[in-house]
Design a protein around this motif. Structure first.
Motif, PDB file in Angstrom:
ATOM      1  N   VAL A  60       0.885  -1.298   0.022  1.00 41.86           N
ATOM      2  CA  VAL A  60       0.013   0.099   0.025  1.00 41.86           C
ATOM      3  C   VAL A  60       0.857   1.143  -0.067  1.00 41.86           C
ATOM      4  O   VAL A  60       2.064   0.975   0.544  1.00 41.86           O
ATOM      5  CB  VAL A  60      -0.803   0.037   1.109  1.00 41.86           C
ATOM      6  CG1 VAL A  60      -2.112  -1.068   1.037  1.00 41.86           C
ATOM      7  CG2 VAL A  60       0.054   0.010   2.672  1.00 41.86           C
ATOM      8  N   PHE A 253     -11.333  -1.398  -1.523  1.00 44.96           N
ATOM      9  CA  PHE A 253     -10.738  -1.444  -0.147  1.00 44.96           C
ATOM     10  C   PHE A 253     -11.025  -0.086   0.047  1.00 44.96           C
ATOM     11  O   PHE A 253     -10.212   0.605   1.050  1.00 44.96           O
ATOM     12  CB  PHE A 253      -9.269  -1.377  -0.469  1.00 44.96           C
ATOM     13  CG  PHE A 253      -8.927  -2.950  -0.786  1.00 44.96           C
ATOM     14  CD1 PHE A 253      -8.789  -3.772   0.565  1.00 44.96           C
ATOM     15  CD2 PHE A 253      -8.431  -3.344  -1.824  1.00 44.96           C
ATOM     16  CE1 PHE A 253      -8.313  -5.183   0.186  1.00 44.96           C
ATOM     17  CE2 PHE A 253      -7.976  -4.657  -2.145  1.00 44.96           C
ATOM     18  CZ  PHE A 253      -8.134  -5.667  -1.113  1.00 44.96           C
ATOM     19  N   TYR A 280      -6.726 -10.381  -1.824  1.00 47.54           N
ATOM     20  CA  TYR A 280      -5.709 -10.589  -0.616  1.00 47.54           C
ATOM     21  C   TYR A 280      -5.019 -11.900  -0.831  1.00 47.54           C
ATOM     22  O   TYR A 280      -3.830 -11.865   0.236  1.00 47.54           O
ATOM     23  CB  TYR A 280      -6.677 -10.552   0.674  1.00 47.54           C
ATOM     24  CG  TYR A 280      -7.728 -11.789   0.776  1.00 47.54           C
ATOM     25  CD1 TYR A 280      -7.227 -12.988   1.379  1.00 47.54           C
ATOM     26  CD2 TYR A 280      -9.041 -11.518   0.134  1.00 47.54           C
ATOM     27  CE1 TYR A 280      -8.119 -13.996   1.594  1.00 47.54           C
ATOM     28  CE2 TYR A 280      -9.583 -12.782   0.257  1.00 47.54           C
ATOM     29  CZ  TYR A 280      -9.478 -13.988   0.716  1.00 47.54           C
ATOM     30  OH  TYR A 280     -10.315 -15.012   0.992  1.00 47.54           O
ATOM     31  N   ASN A 397      -9.535  -5.693  13.106  1.00 45.46           N
ATOM     32  CA  ASN A 397      -9.061  -6.676  12.306  1.00 45.46           C
ATOM     33  C   ASN A 397      -9.408  -8.178  12.963  1.00 45.46           C
ATOM     34  O   ASN A 397      -8.776  -9.159  12.955  1.00 45.46           O
ATOM     35  CB  ASN A 397      -7.369  -6.638  12.327  1.00 45.46           C
ATOM     36  CG  ASN A 397      -7.078  -7.592  11.282  1.00 45.46           C
ATOM     37  OD1 ASN A 397      -7.583  -8.187  10.325  1.00 45.46           O
ATOM     38  ND2 ASN A 397      -5.695  -7.916  11.259  1.00 45.46           N
ATOM     39  N   GLY A 406     -11.293  -5.763   3.319  1.00 43.64           N
ATOM     40  CA  GLY A 406     -10.563  -4.723   3.619  1.00 43.64           C
ATOM     41  C   GLY A 406     -10.094  -4.592   5.113  1.00 43.64           C
ATOM     42  O   GLY A 406      -9.435  -3.656   5.456  1.00 43.64           O
ATOM     43  N   ASP A 409      -6.476  -4.313   5.946  1.00 49.02           N
ATOM     44  CA  ASP A 409      -5.941  -3.666   4.889  1.00 49.02           C
ATOM     45  C   ASP A 409      -5.357  -2.312   5.581  1.00 49.02           C
ATOM     46  O   ASP A 409      -6.252  -1.672   6.187  1.00 49.02           O
ATOM     47  CB  ASP A 409      -6.699  -3.254   3.918  1.00 49.02           C
ATOM     48  CG  ASP A 409      -5.951  -2.494   2.605  1.00 49.02           C
ATOM     49  OD1 ASP A 409      -5.180  -3.449   1.843  1.00 49.02           O
ATOM     50  OD2 ASP A 409      -6.027  -1.223   2.446  1.00 49.02           O
TER      51      ASP A 409
END
Length: 464
Positions: A60, A253, A280, A397, A406, A409
């Motif tokens: 990212v 995302f 992913y 998470n 997402g 992420d």
């Protein structure tokens, strides 16, 4: 750092301090009057230390730091970190949109040391709701640098944020060998600690099709002698495919897609997640290109390097035979089985959310669950709790089943932290955009006021 004595319940106590709760701590630091603390049992911050392979970069952009996509002027931004290191001009000329993983780790360690609310060496043991205090009673153990208990304590907090992270996943057929210290079977999260032993092995098998598997294979390939590579790469996925990285594709995302996914029926969400594996489980196109380039270079004399890449394969059984390892594998499309003999196995088989039930055992009767027994998580990142519990438990998470791909992420870290803080304060503490994607997910966007067409939608069982 030892937290100060608490005279009244904290507004927010974070359990765990990985990147996501660290983001929450950084944005909470900018909320006047908010009393927060974040407890982490480790002695210091470390982000996937076993995979900080030389040259490996984040997948990212650097803007996916702790705060920038919500508050780019924050003192906790990556650019400010670079400024404090007097490295702005070198960073500017490096033109690195995707920074090195090691640099991201350094950045997060800097923030974790400087944030006054972050306390290492604090292991949270139990959590329960104390009606008299109108807060959660959190019992914890203070640990020394070696992880030994020093003292116990209790903190009260009106709200919790669970950021206990994920744990390396070892497939069941390989668990016994992975637990055997005499056998070189390890998860990729421990790769660098065993790299020298892997390089000395005659043959190494990497299992797993994602970015970690590709990076481990590439690092081993570059370090092993030509003609004696002795490498095999296996994956369950139908191909070693590039990660979705088109600008429109990446809009899955965004907060827009997260909200859309959350409002889908549970059965639809469960059906969607496995089909999105390239979001992913794919590999950076650059990494795949580097692997191919290295293989091609090694075959310039007309030979083929001793490297086997085979997708569509599942490991069904593993056993130690003498000083070697036997893997019984099955190819799904061929419906054929075979046996691979190797000397070492690196499992790039991903991570699984750590269950919250153990930590929240006292709250178990009050947690609302879905048809599969998983905790329900609302749009504001809160566990759905019975009304007897007067505080909120936010999760980070641990909600892929309700919020989609997402969830892990880094690009959604700051946005999710801001959602939590806005919910906690009851006001728009951080101004969040109403729209974040050009893609319209679902039919709602077709009924925009400036469209000539009329649209009538009928619910077929989705969430309200």
């Amino acid at each position: 750092m030892t937290p100060p004595p608490v005279e009244e319940p904290l507004d927010l106590l974070g359990v765990g301090t990985g990147p996501f709760n660290l983001s929450l701590a950084a944005l909470a630091d900018g909320v006047p009057g908010l009393r927060s603390a974040f407890y982490e049992q480790r002695p210091a911050f470390h982000w996937h230390p076993g995979l900080l392979i030389e040259g490996a970069t984040l997948q990212v952009p650097f803007l996916a730091d702790l705060v920038s996509l919500v508050e780019p002027t924050s003192r906790w931004s990556f650019l400010n970190y670079v400024k404090t290191r007097r490295r702005l001009f070198p960073f500017y000329f490096a033109e690195q949109f995707h920074i090195h993983r090691a640099e991201y780790d350094h950045y997060c360690r800097w923030a974790s040391r400087e944030l006054p609310s972050v306390h290492f060496g604090h292991q949270v043991d139990t959590v329960r709701w104390d009606t008299g205090q109108g807060a959660f009673a959190v019992d914890f153990t203070r640990l020394d640098a070696e992880g030994d208990a020093q003292a116990v304590g209790r903190t009260y907090a009106r709200n919790l944020a669970l950021g206990i992270g994920t744990a390396p996943h070892v497939p069941e057929p390989l668990r016994a060998l992975a637990d055997d210290p005499g056998t070189l079977v390890l998860h990729s999260s421990d790769y660098l600690a065993h790299r020298d032993r892997l390089l000395a092995a005659r043959h190494v098998t990497v299992v797993g099709s994602g970015q970690s598997g590709a990076e481990v294979l590439l690092d081993l390939l570059r370090a092993r002698p030509e003609g004696r590579e002795g490498l095999t790469w296996l994956a369950r996925t139908p191909a070693f495919a590039p990660m979705e990285y088109s600008k429109i594709g990446l809009e899955q995302f965004t907060p827009d897609y997260t909200r859309y996914f959350h409002n889908l029926p549970e059965a639809t969400r469960d059906r969607l997640l496995p089909s999105q594996w390239q979001l992913y489980k794919g590999v950076s196109g650059d990494t795949l290109g580097d692997i191919h380039d290295e293989l091609y270079r090694r075959g310039l004399d007309g030979t083929w390097p001793d490297v086997t890449l085979t997708p569509g394969v599942a490991v069904q059984r593993a056993a130690r035979t003498g000083d070697r390892i036997e893997l019984d594998v099955e190819h799904g499309e061929q419906q054929a089985r075979g046996r691979l003999v190797t000397d070492a196995v690196v499992l790039a088989t991903g991570y699984r959310e750590r269950p919250v039930d153990g930590l929240l055992a006292a709250l178990r009767p009050y947690i609302v669950r879905d048809a599969a027994g998983r905790p329900e998580v609302d749009e504001r990142q809160r566990l759905c709790l019975a009304p007897e519990i007067g505080g909120s438990v936010y999760v980070q998470n641990a909600e892929r089943h309700t919020h989609g791909v997402g969830t892990p992420d880094l690009g959604l870290a700051a946005w999710r932290s801001a959602v939590i803080l806005n919910s906690l304060t009851g006001e728009e503490t951080y101004l969040l955009p109403e729209r974040t994607a050009f893609t319209t997910f679902g039919l709602g966007g077709l009924a925009a006021p400036d469209h000539d067409a009329e649209l009538t939608t009928t619910s077929t069982g989705g969430r309200s």
